[in-house]
Design a protein around this motif. Sequence first.
Motif, PDB file in Angstrom:
ATOM      1  N   GLN A  42       0.731  -1.354   0.165  1.00 30.23           N
ATOM      2  CA  GLN A  42       0.043  -0.041   0.200  1.00 30.23           C
ATOM      3  C   GLN A  42       0.903   1.141   0.067  1.00 30.23           C
ATOM      4  O   GLN A  42       0.651   2.269  -0.650  1.00 30.23           O
ATOM      5  N   MET A 157      -6.142  -1.200   9.643  1.00 30.84           N
ATOM      6  CA  MET A 157      -7.109  -0.262   9.684  1.00 30.84           C
ATOM      7  C   MET A 157      -6.617   1.011   9.037  1.00 30.84           C
ATOM      8  O   MET A 157      -7.529   1.787   8.286  1.00 30.84           O
ATOM      9  N   LYS A 158      -5.474   1.370   9.689  1.00 32.10           N
ATOM     10  CA  LYS A 158      -4.939   2.564   9.202  1.00 32.10           C
ATOM     11  C   LYS A 158      -4.580   2.927   7.712  1.00 32.10           C
ATOM     12  O   LYS A 158      -4.631   3.831   6.912  1.00 32.10           O
ATOM     13  N   TYR A 160      -5.190   0.511   5.271  1.00 33.31           N
ATOM     14  CA  TYR A 160      -6.157   0.241   4.280  1.00 33.31           C
ATOM     15  C   TYR A 160      -7.524   1.022   4.498  1.00 33.31           C
ATOM     16  O   TYR A 160      -7.959   1.863   4.037  1.00 33.31           O
ATOM     17  N   ASN A 161      -8.317   0.387   5.599  1.00 34.22           N
ATOM     18  CA  ASN A 161      -9.724   0.707   5.505  1.00 34.22           C
ATOM     19  C   ASN A 161     -10.142   0.546   7.091  1.00 34.22           C
ATOM     20  O   ASN A 161     -10.027  -0.554   7.617  1.00 34.22           O
ATOM     21  N   PRO A 162     -10.636   1.639   7.858  1.00 38.09           N
ATOM     22  CA  PRO A 162     -11.297   1.125   8.966  1.00 38.09           C
ATOM     23  C   PRO A 162     -12.234   0.257   9.143  1.00 38.09           C
ATOM     24  O   PRO A 162     -12.314  -0.699  10.142  1.00 38.09           O
ATOM     25  N   TRP A 163     -12.591  -0.395   7.823  1.00 36.35           N
ATOM     26  CA  TRP A 163     -13.620  -1.517   8.157  1.00 36.35           C
ATOM     27  C   TRP A 163     -12.728  -2.872   8.422  1.00 36.35           C
ATOM     28  O   TRP A 163     -13.530  -3.825   8.845  1.00 36.35           O
ATOM     29  N   LEU A 164     -11.595  -2.671   8.213  1.00 37.71           N
ATOM     30  CA  LEU A 164     -10.690  -3.929   8.752  1.00 37.71           C
ATOM     31  C   LEU A 164     -10.746  -3.995  10.412  1.00 37.71           C
ATOM     32  O   LEU A 164     -10.254  -4.979  10.683  1.00 37.71           O
TER      33      LEU A 164
END
Length: 212
Positions: A42, A157-158, A160-164
Amino acid sequence: MSSTLPTETVPSGPRQSLARVATEVLAPWVWVLGLPLLVAWQVTGHHLGETVLWGLIVGVTGSLIPMAVIVRGAKQGKWDGHHVTNRAGRLVPFAACIGSLALGFIVLLVGNAPHEMIALAAAELVCLVVALAITFALKFKISMHAIVAAGATVMLMKVYNPWLALLFLAVAWVCWSRVELKDHTTAQVTTGAVAGILLGGGVYLALAAALA
Protein backbone atom coordinates in the motif's frame (compact mmCIF):
# COMPACT_ATOMS: atom_id res chain seq x y z
CA MET A 1 7.18 -31.61 20.98
CA SER A 2 3.62 -30.41 21.42
CA SER A 3 3.07 -26.73 22.14
CA THR A 4 -0.01 -27.49 24.23
CA LEU A 5 -0.53 -29.13 27.57
CA PRO A 6 -0.84 -32.94 27.78
CA THR A 7 -3.97 -34.47 26.35
CA GLU A 8 -5.26 -35.41 29.78
CA THR A 9 -5.24 -31.71 30.71
CA VAL A 10 -6.52 -30.44 27.34
CA PRO A 11 -9.05 -33.03 26.06
CA SER A 12 -9.27 -33.65 22.35
CA GLY A 13 -12.49 -32.54 20.67
CA PRO A 14 -14.05 -30.06 18.22
CA ARG A 15 -13.39 -27.05 20.48
CA GLN A 16 -9.75 -27.95 20.92
CA SER A 17 -9.34 -28.63 17.19
CA LEU A 18 -10.80 -25.21 16.39
CA ALA A 19 -8.53 -23.64 18.99
CA ARG A 20 -5.45 -25.32 17.55
CA VAL A 21 -6.34 -24.04 14.07
CA ALA A 22 -6.55 -20.47 15.38
CA THR A 23 -3.32 -20.82 17.35
CA GLU A 24 -1.41 -21.96 14.25
CA VAL A 25 -3.06 -19.90 11.49
CA LEU A 26 -3.02 -16.70 13.56
CA ALA A 27 0.37 -17.30 15.18
CA PRO A 28 2.66 -14.27 15.65
CA TRP A 29 5.11 -15.41 12.98
CA VAL A 30 2.29 -15.54 10.40
CA TRP A 31 1.16 -11.99 11.17
CA VAL A 32 4.72 -10.64 11.29
CA LEU A 33 5.56 -12.21 7.92
CA GLY A 34 2.40 -11.12 6.12
CA LEU A 35 1.77 -7.70 7.68
CA PRO A 36 4.93 -5.96 6.34
CA LEU A 37 4.17 -7.15 2.81
CA LEU A 38 0.59 -5.86 3.02
CA VAL A 39 1.72 -2.51 4.43
CA ALA A 40 4.55 -2.19 1.91
CA TRP A 41 2.19 -2.93 -0.99
CA GLN A 42 0.00 0.00 0.00
CA VAL A 43 2.62 2.55 1.04
CA THR A 44 4.82 2.00 -2.04
CA GLY A 45 1.92 2.63 -4.39
CA HIS A 46 1.61 -1.05 -5.34
CA HIS A 47 5.19 -1.28 -6.64
CA LEU A 48 5.98 -4.99 -6.57
CA GLY A 49 9.75 -4.66 -6.33
CA GLU A 50 9.67 -2.23 -3.41
CA THR A 51 6.92 -4.22 -1.73
CA VAL A 52 9.00 -7.38 -1.78
CA LEU A 53 12.18 -5.56 -0.73
CA TRP A 54 10.87 -3.63 2.26
CA GLY A 55 8.25 -6.18 3.22
CA LEU A 56 10.69 -9.07 3.34
CA ILE A 57 13.32 -7.11 5.27
CA VAL A 58 10.82 -6.79 8.11
CA GLY A 59 9.21 -10.18 7.53
CA VAL A 60 12.44 -12.16 7.39
CA THR A 61 14.15 -10.44 10.32
CA GLY A 62 11.00 -10.18 12.42
CA SER A 63 9.48 -13.58 11.64
CA LEU A 64 11.44 -16.17 9.68
CA ILE A 65 14.83 -15.85 11.38
CA PRO A 66 13.42 -15.84 14.94
CA MET A 67 11.06 -18.69 14.06
CA ALA A 68 13.98 -20.75 12.74
CA VAL A 69 15.74 -20.25 16.08
CA ILE A 70 12.59 -21.16 18.02
CA VAL A 71 11.81 -24.30 16.00
CA ARG A 72 15.42 -25.49 16.23
CA GLY A 73 15.41 -24.97 19.98
CA ALA A 74 12.09 -26.81 20.33
CA LYS A 75 13.47 -29.80 18.40
CA GLN A 76 16.47 -29.84 20.71
CA GLY A 77 14.16 -29.82 23.74
CA LYS A 78 15.26 -26.39 24.96
CA TRP A 79 11.62 -25.35 25.40
CA ASP A 80 8.24 -27.02 25.22
CA GLY A 81 7.30 -26.37 21.60
CA HIS A 82 7.32 -23.74 18.88
CA HIS A 83 4.91 -21.53 20.84
CA VAL A 84 7.19 -21.66 23.92
CA THR A 85 4.34 -21.88 26.40
CA ASN A 86 6.61 -22.13 29.45
CA ARG A 87 7.40 -18.60 30.64
CA ALA A 88 10.97 -19.36 31.73
CA GLY A 89 11.86 -20.64 28.27
CA ARG A 90 10.97 -17.39 26.52
CA LEU A 91 14.19 -15.47 27.16
CA VAL A 92 16.21 -16.82 24.21
CA PRO A 93 13.28 -16.58 21.76
CA PHE A 94 12.67 -12.96 22.85
CA ALA A 95 16.38 -12.18 22.44
CA ALA A 96 16.42 -13.76 18.98
CA CYS A 97 13.37 -11.77 17.90
CA ILE A 98 14.66 -8.46 19.23
CA GLY A 99 18.19 -8.90 17.89
CA SER A 100 17.10 -10.00 14.44
CA LEU A 101 14.40 -7.33 14.04
CA ALA A 102 16.78 -4.64 15.30
CA LEU A 103 19.11 -5.56 12.45
CA GLY A 104 16.23 -5.25 10.00
CA PHE A 105 15.30 -1.89 11.50
CA ILE A 106 18.83 -0.61 10.89
CA VAL A 107 18.67 -1.80 7.28
CA LEU A 108 15.41 0.11 6.82
CA LEU A 109 16.97 3.29 8.19
CA VAL A 110 20.14 3.01 6.12
CA GLY A 111 18.17 2.07 3.01
CA ASN A 112 15.84 5.06 3.34
CA ALA A 113 12.75 2.85 3.48
CA PRO A 114 9.25 4.36 3.48
CA HIS A 115 8.54 5.94 6.83
CA GLU A 116 5.58 3.65 7.40
CA MET A 117 7.88 0.61 7.22
CA ILE A 118 10.26 2.19 9.71
CA ALA A 119 7.32 2.92 12.00
CA LEU A 120 6.08 -0.66 11.65
CA ALA A 121 9.44 -2.19 12.61
CA ALA A 122 9.81 0.25 15.50
CA ALA A 123 6.34 -0.64 16.80
CA GLU A 124 7.17 -4.34 16.67
CA LEU A 125 10.40 -3.73 18.56
CA VAL A 126 8.60 -1.74 21.25
CA CYS A 127 6.08 -4.57 21.68
CA LEU A 128 8.85 -7.14 22.01
CA VAL A 129 10.83 -5.14 24.56
CA VAL A 130 7.77 -4.40 26.68
CA ALA A 131 6.59 -8.02 26.46
CA LEU A 132 10.05 -9.18 27.54
CA ALA A 133 9.96 -6.84 30.55
CA ILE A 134 6.46 -7.93 31.56
CA THR A 135 7.27 -11.61 31.13
CA PHE A 136 10.40 -11.62 33.27
CA ALA A 137 10.34 -8.53 35.49
CA LEU A 138 6.67 -8.95 36.42
CA LYS A 139 6.66 -12.74 35.94
CA PHE A 140 3.46 -12.45 33.89
CA LYS A 141 3.25 -14.52 30.70
CA ILE A 142 1.60 -11.97 28.44
CA SER A 143 0.25 -13.45 25.21
CA MET A 144 2.29 -12.68 22.10
CA HIS A 145 -0.50 -14.11 19.96
CA ALA A 146 -2.80 -11.40 21.33
CA ILE A 147 -0.26 -8.59 21.15
CA VAL A 148 0.68 -9.22 17.54
CA ALA A 149 -2.85 -9.87 16.26
CA ALA A 150 -4.30 -6.76 17.91
CA GLY A 151 -1.44 -4.50 16.88
CA ALA A 152 -1.53 -5.74 13.29
CA THR A 153 -5.27 -5.09 13.09
CA VAL A 154 -4.83 -1.45 14.11
CA MET A 155 -2.06 -0.99 11.55
CA LEU A 156 -4.11 -2.51 8.74
CA MET A 157 -7.08 -0.32 9.65
CA LYS A 158 -4.87 2.75 9.25
CA VAL A 159 -3.09 1.66 6.08
CA TYR A 160 -6.12 0.26 4.26
CA ASN A 161 -9.59 0.85 5.66
CA PRO A 162 -11.29 1.26 9.06
CA TRP A 163 -13.62 -1.58 8.06
CA LEU A 164 -10.72 -3.92 8.73
CA ALA A 165 -11.71 -3.51 12.37
CA LEU A 166 -13.61 -6.71 11.53
CA LEU A 167 -10.25 -8.42 12.00
CA PHE A 168 -10.79 -8.00 15.72
CA LEU A 169 -13.02 -11.06 15.32
CA ALA A 170 -9.83 -12.94 14.44
CA VAL A 171 -8.13 -11.36 17.44
CA ALA A 172 -10.95 -12.61 19.67
CA TRP A 173 -10.70 -16.07 18.09
CA VAL A 174 -6.99 -16.44 18.69
CA CYS A 175 -7.30 -15.07 22.24
CA TRP A 176 -10.03 -17.62 22.95
CA SER A 177 -7.84 -20.36 21.48
CA ARG A 178 -4.93 -19.61 23.80
CA VAL A 179 -7.20 -19.84 26.85
CA GLU A 180 -9.03 -22.90 25.53
CA LEU A 181 -5.72 -24.74 25.07
CA LYS A 182 -4.71 -23.64 28.58
CA ASP A 183 -1.56 -21.97 27.24
CA HIS A 184 -2.68 -18.61 28.71
CA THR A 185 -5.19 -17.20 31.14
CA THR A 186 -7.94 -14.75 30.26
CA ALA A 187 -5.94 -12.00 31.97
CA GLN A 188 -2.86 -12.78 29.90
CA VAL A 189 -4.63 -12.62 26.53
CA THR A 190 -6.65 -9.55 27.54
CA THR A 191 -3.51 -7.73 28.64
CA GLY A 192 -1.83 -8.80 25.41
CA ALA A 193 -4.63 -7.47 23.23
CA VAL A 194 -4.68 -4.13 25.04
CA ALA A 195 -0.88 -3.88 24.77
CA GLY A 196 -1.07 -4.68 21.07
CA ILE A 197 -3.57 -1.91 20.46
CA LEU A 198 -1.82 0.72 22.59
CA LEU A 199 1.81 -0.16 21.87
CA GLY A 200 1.78 -1.87 18.48
CA GLY A 201 -0.96 0.21 16.95
CA GLY A 202 -0.28 3.37 18.96
CA VAL A 203 3.46 3.51 18.30
CA TYR A 204 2.89 2.82 14.61
CA LEU A 205 0.32 5.60 14.27
CA ALA A 206 2.43 8.10 16.20
CA LEU A 207 5.69 7.36 14.39
CA ALA A 208 4.12 7.16 10.94
CA ALA A 209 2.63 10.62 11.50
CA ALA A 210 5.82 12.05 13.02
CA LEU A 211 8.04 10.77 10.20
CA ALA A 212 5.71 11.78 7.37
